[in-house]
Scaffold this motif. Structure first.
Motif, PDB file in Angstrom:
ATOM      1  N   ALA A   1      47.297  -9.028   1.963  1.00  0.00           N
ATOM      2  CA  ALA A   1      48.212  -9.383   1.147  1.00  0.00           C
ATOM      3  C   ALA A   1      46.486  -8.531   0.114  1.00  0.00           C
ATOM      4  O   ALA A   1      47.073  -7.265  -1.086  1.00  0.00           O
ATOM      5  CB  ALA A   1      48.191  -9.883  -0.203  1.00  0.00           C
ATOM      6  N   GLU A   2      45.376  -8.933  -0.087  1.00  0.00           N
ATOM      7  CA  GLU A   2      43.864  -8.387  -0.854  1.00  0.00           C
ATOM      8  C   GLU A   2      43.817  -7.258  -0.895  1.00  0.00           C
ATOM      9  O   GLU A   2      43.003  -6.504  -1.413  1.00  0.00           O
ATOM     10  CB  GLU A   2      42.848  -9.625  -1.055  1.00  0.00           C
ATOM     11  CG  GLU A   2      42.893  -9.361   0.986  1.00  0.00           C
ATOM     12  CD  GLU A   2      42.910 -10.443   1.256  1.00  0.00           C
ATOM     13  OE1 GLU A   2      43.108 -10.879   2.688  1.00  0.00           O
ATOM     14  OE2 GLU A   2      44.328 -10.837   1.506  1.00  0.00           O
ATOM     15  N   LEU A   3      44.503  -6.111   0.642  1.00  0.00           N
ATOM     16  CA  LEU A   3      43.903  -5.399   0.615  1.00  0.00           C
ATOM     17  C   LEU A   3      45.009  -4.336   0.384  1.00  0.00           C
ATOM     18  O   LEU A   3      45.214  -3.044   0.366  1.00  0.00           O
ATOM     19  CB  LEU A   3      44.017  -5.055   2.759  1.00  0.00           C
ATOM     20  CG  LEU A   3      42.612  -5.267   3.355  1.00  0.00           C
ATOM     21  CD1 LEU A   3      42.568  -5.360   4.544  1.00  0.00           C
ATOM     22  CD2 LEU A   3      41.102  -5.556   2.474  1.00  0.00           C
ATOM     23  N   TRP A   4      46.336  -4.342  -0.222  1.00  0.00           N
ATOM     24  CA  TRP A   4      46.986  -3.763  -0.412  1.00  0.00           C
ATOM     25  C   TRP A   4      46.615  -2.900  -1.724  1.00  0.00           C
ATOM     26  O   TRP A   4      46.819  -1.548  -1.434  1.00  0.00           O
ATOM     27  CB  TRP A   4      48.526  -4.399  -0.988  1.00  0.00           C
ATOM     28  CG  TRP A   4      49.236  -4.999  -0.426  1.00  0.00           C
ATOM     29  CD1 TRP A   4      48.583  -5.607   0.891  1.00  0.00           C
ATOM     30  CD2 TRP A   4      49.822  -6.366  -0.271  1.00  0.00           C
ATOM     31  NE1 TRP A   4      49.542  -6.384   2.056  1.00  0.00           N
ATOM     32  CE2 TRP A   4      50.221  -6.104   1.114  1.00  0.00           C
ATOM     33  CE3 TRP A   4      50.871  -6.348  -1.296  1.00  0.00           C
ATOM     34  CZ2 TRP A   4      52.106  -7.718   1.029  1.00  0.00           C
ATOM     35  CZ3 TRP A   4      52.080  -7.669  -1.467  1.00  0.00           C
ATOM     36  CH2 TRP A   4      52.405  -8.266  -0.405  1.00  0.00           C
ATOM     37  N   THR A   5      46.479  -3.018  -2.713  1.00  0.00           N
ATOM     38  CA  THR A   5      45.580  -1.675  -3.511  1.00  0.00           C
ATOM     39  C   THR A   5      44.733  -0.713  -3.037  1.00  0.00           C
ATOM     40  O   THR A   5      45.041   0.070  -3.199  1.00  0.00           O
ATOM     41  CB  THR A   5      45.132  -3.265  -4.421  1.00  0.00           C
ATOM     42  OG1 THR A   5      46.375  -3.646  -5.257  1.00  0.00           O
ATOM     43  CG2 THR A   5      45.032  -1.914  -6.257  1.00  0.00           C
ATOM     44  N   THR A   6      43.814  -1.784  -2.448  1.00  0.00           N
ATOM     45  CA  THR A   6      42.934  -0.095  -2.099  1.00  0.00           C
ATOM     46  C   THR A   6      44.103   0.711  -0.934  1.00  0.00           C
ATOM     47  O   THR A   6      43.647   1.981  -1.443  1.00  0.00           O
ATOM     48  CB  THR A   6      41.983  -1.340  -1.296  1.00  0.00           C
ATOM     49  OG1 THR A   6      41.308  -1.793  -1.795  1.00  0.00           O
ATOM     50  CG2 THR A   6      40.765   0.008  -0.459  1.00  0.00           C
ATOM     51  N   VAL A   7      44.711   0.547   0.038  1.00  0.00           N
ATOM     52  CA  VAL A   7      45.228   1.381   0.613  1.00  0.00           C
ATOM     53  C   VAL A   7      46.077   1.887   0.166  1.00  0.00           C
ATOM     54  O   VAL A   7      46.543   3.037   0.215  1.00  0.00           O
ATOM     55  CB  VAL A   7      45.601   0.769   1.835  1.00  0.00           C
ATOM     56  CG1 VAL A   7      44.180  -0.053   2.862  1.00  0.00           C
ATOM     57  CG2 VAL A   7      46.814  -0.544   2.007  1.00  0.00           C
TER      58      VAL A   7
END
Length: 496
Positions: free
Chosen positions: A325-331
């Motif tokens: 979840a913490e990577l969602w915004t980046t990708v």
């Protein structure tokens, strides 16, 4: 402090903004989200309205004054497009897709659908729905740079942005206050004033940033973007292409860095810092700014619309199934910027795009108003029907569709009778360049005989004409004088 929000704190309450995780679970009475990985509450911005001239408002209010963004392309040294203005209807159509993602997310977090089976479907489809606000922020930066007017002043730019955002904001603010008074809900004056002047996103206190019309926190972020852009844009114009690409790549990485970085902030303010703080949320905006500048220079090297869309779908599915979840915004940020840039290029080159059909463009035009009204209308449905725990069985999906249609009708009314006329009234008109006077035509007289005579001079022998000048006589040598020889050029007369 109690803010004016009938029913529970914005549906979205605290969901995991735009892909930025929060804790697990759905939304409790305080509006705190559960389900890890849900996205941020109430959305981040509208788009950016319609176009600066059609594009500029495209920004969330920003956005598209767009509406189909127009850009003065062909500026010196920017050979991406021709000197004509280009409309970007595909970006307007995509705004509606993003608005629907936000709406679907709130249908889930506000628990309109109570039936577990139906609710599970809504949760799966719209798990990443609030990342649609991230799309709005990126699009806002893209459109505002694309449609920037040469020689524009800061004051004129700010006035156009205020004309796009404030009328809709004031009307929805007044409606929510009126509903709160009708239901006898307490209204905190300080909170209301912060919301009215769109500064609530700067206050890291519960009950402020999600207040009155909860989704308006994103407009407060957009106001910060608008204030900053005229100062930063000259620097963007001077950057080299590789530096602009560095910005496009660095901004999502900075968003990712906020995840461990929040440990430096007091625990009570961590949600605000990562999900609301305008400076942090501006990372997405600057990403769109840099991408637009690359497009204007003809330096953007991203894939076409079909490939970009396929890549984005792949990122979306991977995020739901495998990516943390913490990577969602980046990708997702990388996926969104690829789709935005490729859609803009499809419009400027005349290539096919599924996003510029008339229905989608119209829906995109009303998307800002739709974004502003949908949450408080869903809350009103709960209050007027007396349902606080969702609608059972088939009623849940039916009410969700009804909420969509009612919100769309209200959005059209707001767009037709508030947004459009107020933009026309408050936007400074472009001063027409004074038309230069027509060149003075000097009529030349046809030459006549007298003119020819004057130019050639008087005839020899005519009265009053001077005698032709005789060449000087050559001097005679002493021998010629002593012998009586004739002068040069004179022969003997033959006289005796």
């Amino acid at each position: 402090m109690t803010s004016v929000t009938p029913a529970t704190e914005d549906a979205a309450g605290r969901s995991a903004a735009a892909g930025r995780p929060e804790e697990a679970g759905r939304v409790d009475a305080a509006g705190r989200s559960e389900v890890a990985g849900r996205v941020d509450a109430a959305g981040r911005s509208e788009e950016a309205g319609r176009s600066a001239d059609g594009a500029e408002s495209a920004d969330a209010g920003t956005a598209t004054d767009v509406d189909t963004a127009t850009a003065a392309a062909g500026r010196a040294g920017r050979g991406a497009t021709t000197g004509a203005l280009h409309r970007l209807p595909s970006l307007t159509g995509l705004r509606w897709v993003a608005a629907m993602l936000v709406f679907g997310f709130h249908v889930g977090t506000m628990q309109i659908v109570a039936e577990p089976e139906y609710r599970q479907i809504v949760d799966w489809v719209f798990t990443l729905g609030l990342s649609g606000v991230q799309f709005f922020f990126i699009l806002s930066g893209f459109v505002l740079v694309w449609s920037a007017r040469p020689g524009d002043t800061k004051r004129a730019f700010w006035r156009r942005r205020a004309a796009k955002i404030y009328p809709n904001h004031l009307v929805t603010f007044a409606v929510v206050i009126a509903l709160a008074i009708y239901w006898a809900d307490p209204v905190n004056v300080k909170v209301a004033l912060a919301n009215l002047f769109l500064v609530q996103a700067w206050i890291p206190v519960d009950g402020y940033f999600y207040s009155i019309n909860n989704v308006s926190w994103s407009i407060a972020c957009e106001m910060f973007f608008y204030l900053s852009l005229p100062f930063v844009l000259p620097l963007i114009r001077r950057m080299r292409a590789w530096q602009l690409y560095a910005v496009v790549v660095a901004m999502p990485l900075l968003i990712l860095a906020m995840w461990p970085g929040q440990q430096l902030v007091p625990e009570a303010a961590r949600w605000w810092f990562t999900q609301i703080f305008p400076v942090v949320r501006s990372f997405e905006f600057w990403m769109g700014v840099a991408a637009a500048e690359l497009m204007l220079r003809g330096k953007w090297r991203g894939p076409g619309l079909l490939v970009s869309t396929g890549l984005f779908v792949g990122i979306w599915v991977a995020s739901m199934e495998w990516i943390r979840a913490e990577l969602w915004t980046t990708v997702l940020a990388f996926g969104y910027v690829l789709v935005i840039a490729s859609a803009a290029r499809a419009d400027t080159t005349g290539r096919w795009s599924p996003w510029r059909s008339r229905p989608l463009v119209w829906l995109g035009e009303v998307s800002f108003a739709f974004y502003l009204v949908h949450v408080f209308l869903i809350k009103a449905i709960f209050r007027f029907t007396g349902h606080t725990g969702g609608f059972p069985g088939w009623q849940g999906p039916v009410v969700a569709v009804a909420a969509l249609l009612v919100s769309l009708l209200a959005a059209w009314l707001l767009f037709r009778f508030v947004e459009t006329p107020m933009v026309r009234l408050l936007n400074p008109r472009r001063r027409a360049r004074p038309t230069p006077p027509p060149p003075r035509v000097i009529r030349q007289r046809q030459p006549d005989q007298s003119d020819s005579a004057r130019r050639s001079g008087p005839d020899r022998g005519s009265p009053g004409s001077p005698e032709p000048r005789r060449p000087p006589e050559p001097r005679r040598s002493p021998e010629q004088v002593s012998t009586g020889a004739p002068e040069p050029g004179k022969g003997s007369t033959g006289a005796a």
